[in-house]
Design a protein around this motif. Structure first.
Motif, short mmCIF file in Angstrom:
data_model
loop_
_atom_site.label_atom_id
_atom_site.label_comp_id
_atom_site.label_asym_id
_atom_site.label_seq_id
_atom_site.Cartn_x
_atom_site.Cartn_y
_atom_site.Cartn_z
N ILE A 311 0.85 -1.20 0.00
CA ILE A 311 0.00 0.00 0.00
C ILE A 311 0.88 1.25 0.00
O ILE A 311 0.66 2.19 -0.78
N MET A 312 1.88 1.27 0.88
CA MET A 312 2.79 2.42 0.93
C MET A 312 3.54 2.58 -0.40
O MET A 312 3.73 3.70 -0.89
N ALA A 313 3.95 1.43 -0.96
CA ALA A 313 4.66 1.49 -2.24
C ALA A 313 3.74 2.02 -3.34
O ALA A 313 4.17 2.80 -4.21
N TYR A 314 2.47 1.63 -3.31
CA TYR A 314 1.52 2.13 -4.31
C TYR A 314 1.32 3.64 -4.17
O TYR A 314 1.34 4.38 -5.17
N LEU A 315 1.11 4.11 -2.93
CA LEU A 315 0.89 5.53 -2.72
C LEU A 315 2.12 6.34 -3.13
O LEU A 315 2.00 7.42 -3.74
N PHE A 316 3.30 5.82 -2.82
CA PHE A 316 4.54 6.52 -3.20
C PHE A 316 4.69 6.58 -4.72
O PHE A 316 5.01 7.62 -5.30
N THR A 322 1.49 9.65 -11.27
CA THR A 322 0.19 10.20 -11.67
C THR A 322 0.30 11.60 -12.25
O THR A 322 -0.34 11.88 -13.28
N PRO A 323 1.08 12.56 -11.68
CA PRO A 323 1.19 13.87 -12.32
C PRO A 323 1.77 13.82 -13.73
O PRO A 323 1.51 14.71 -14.54
N LEU A 329 0.30 0.58 -12.36
CA LEU A 329 0.40 -0.83 -12.76
C LEU A 329 0.98 -1.68 -11.62
O LEU A 329 0.51 -1.61 -10.49
N LEU A 330 2.02 -2.49 -11.92
CA LEU A 330 2.57 -3.43 -10.94
C LEU A 330 3.94 -3.01 -10.41
O LEU A 330 4.70 -3.84 -9.91
#
Length: 479
Positions: A311-316, A322-323, A329-330
């Motif tokens: 989860i932390m890796a995804y948010l980071f 995203t900008p 993805l993975l």
């Protein structure tokens, strides 16, 4: 004096010209100067006497003149005062007359202005009344015309709609015998995202967690569909039951963690947060060797830590990508799995395992293609890959076909172009990256001829990168 000067000049000239000795010259000059001084004194006294007499005479004459003029000056001053007073009286009378006239004129102007204002006010009221009446008449006329136009447009729209409806019914009647049997045979719910079955905030938490967990499996292959996720679960259960159990545990734990820390639950229900945890759980089972009960307890412990870390890796990762318009993805799965593999050499109960590849003298095309799909979830089973293919077909025929074609082409290019051993190709190790890359390109790009060229180039880039990284990671005993 003039005569004496002339004599002195003559004498001086004579002295100079005739060469009189210097002692005689000084005596001559003294005599001349003395005589000249006496004459000058006499002349000064005479001039002073004459000047005094003249001054006294002028004084006496001035007194006489002043005495004679004084009566005339007094009389002139009196006349001047009388004239000034007379003019002041005239000016005062004139000022009073002007003030009186000004007051009269002002009063007349005020009266006239008031009368004009009253007239203008009455005329303005008349004009405003006329304008209001005219505007009301125009508005009434426009309203009546608008109603007529609206009625006409409504009637024409009804006619057009009836004509379109009749034509549509005719066309549907032609294709109904062909479409209706298939529509009854295949449920419309097993298509796309199955939005009818998607849970909401009003549903129980366990239903939301179950929906998000099922969709997380499908999200790995870009299919936001719970049926796809259930087919993948079945494929993993048949290929590797332990991998399925640990991946299910990681996915459920991740979804519960998002609820505890207060993340967006709509993203959890879509399986966005848990999709990386699914692969982490499967990778922990397949990439490590566990010794006895302690080893499996260590497996559960590592899974308990690694799953929420995704989860932390995804948010980071999302904060960075995203900008720039790049999907996450993975990437979180790859990062967490790599750090876990690099640190596993220091653990006692858990250690990286070397992949065992069964020798195969012949190239098996279909098996390698379907195993490429199964290896996405680190499962070495061709039938599991076929079940994953069917699950993707339920969501998107385009993505399912792209995944199979990507895995198949990777197997062919791996053997013919890159010279990869046949046993590695048959095990599906050359196909799983391409089975993800090609659907992703068709998912984020509009399927056109240009996007097909991008898929072809992406296939070569994926295989080239895979071969290069394999050579690099082999030195660290990392798959």
């Amino acid at each position: 004096v003039k005569d004496e000067h002339e004599k002195a000049d003559v004498t001086t000239t004579a002295v100079t010209d005739e060469g009189v000795p210097p002692k005689n010259l000084l005596q001559v000059i003294q005599d001349v100067a003395k005589k000249t001084g006496d004459e000058t004194v006499k002349l000064g006294m005479a001039v002073g006497q004459k000047t005094k007499e003249l001054t006294d005479h002028v004084g006496r004459e001035s007194v006489k003149i002043h005495d004679n003029l004084k009566p005339h000056m007094d009389k002139l001053g009196e006349n001047t005062d009388r004239e000034i007073k007379k003019h002041q009286d005239r000016a005062r009378v004139l000022g009073e007359n002007i003030g009186k006239s000004t007051r009269e004129i002002t009063a007349n102007v005020g009266t006239q202005t008031k009368a004009v204002s009253e007239v203008v006010g009455r005329e303005s009221v008349k004009i405003a009344t006329n304008v209001g009446n005219t505007t009301r008449q125009v508005a009434d006329h426009v309203g009546k015309e608008s109603v007529k136009i609206a009625d006409h447009v409504g009637k024409e729209s009804v006619k057009i709609a009836d004509a379109v409806g009749k034509e549509t019914k005719k066309q549907y009647d032609k294709v109904a015998p062909i479409v209706e049997p298939h529509a009854k045979k295949y449920s419309s719910m097993i298509n796309g995202t199955m939005a009818d079955l998607m849970t909401t905030d009003d549903d129980a938490w366990w239903k939301q967690t179950l929906d998000g967990t099922a969709r997380a499996y499908g999200r790995v292959v870009l299919c936001d569909n719970p049926f796809t996720g259930l087919m993948i679960c079945l494929a993993m259960l048949l290929g590797s039951p332990v991998a399925f159990i640990i991946s299910l545990y990681c996915a459920a734990l991740t979804n519960l963690t998002t609820k505890v820390i207060g993340l967006d639950q709509s993203m959890m229900r879509k399986g966005i947060f848990a999709s990386n945890a699914v692969l982490v759980g499967a990778g922990l089972v397949s990439y490590f060797a566990y010794d006895g009960v302690g080893g499996y307890l260590s497996l559960i412990f590592v899974a308990t830590i690694a799953a929420p870390v995704t989860i932390m890796a995804y948010l980071f990762t999302a904060r960075i990508f995203t900008p720039m318009g790049i999907p996450t993805l993975l990437f979180p799965y790859v990062g967490v799995m790599m750090f876990t593999l690099l640190g596993a050499s220091y653990w006692k109960a858990v250690s990286p395992v070397t992949m065992e590849i069964i020798d195969a003298p012949h190239f098996r095309f279909m098996e390698s293609a379907f195993k490429g799909l199964a290896q996405i979830f680190v499962v070495d089973n061709g039938f599991s890959g076929f079940l994953i293919f069917l699950g993707m077909m339920a969501c998107s025929r385009i993505l399912a076909t792209a995944a199979f074609v990507g895995s198949a082409l990777a197997a062919l290019l791996g053997m013919g172009f890159f010279g990869v051993p046949v046993e590695i190709i048959n095990a599906g190790f050359m196909g799983f990256n391409s089975a993800l890359a090609i659907p992703a390109l068709l998912y984020f790009l509009v399927p056109t001829k240009k996007s097909l060229i991008s898929c072809f180039l992406g296939l070569f880039m994926t295989l080239g990168a895979q071969v290069a990284f394999e050579a690099l990671f082999t030195t660290w005993s990392i798959p």
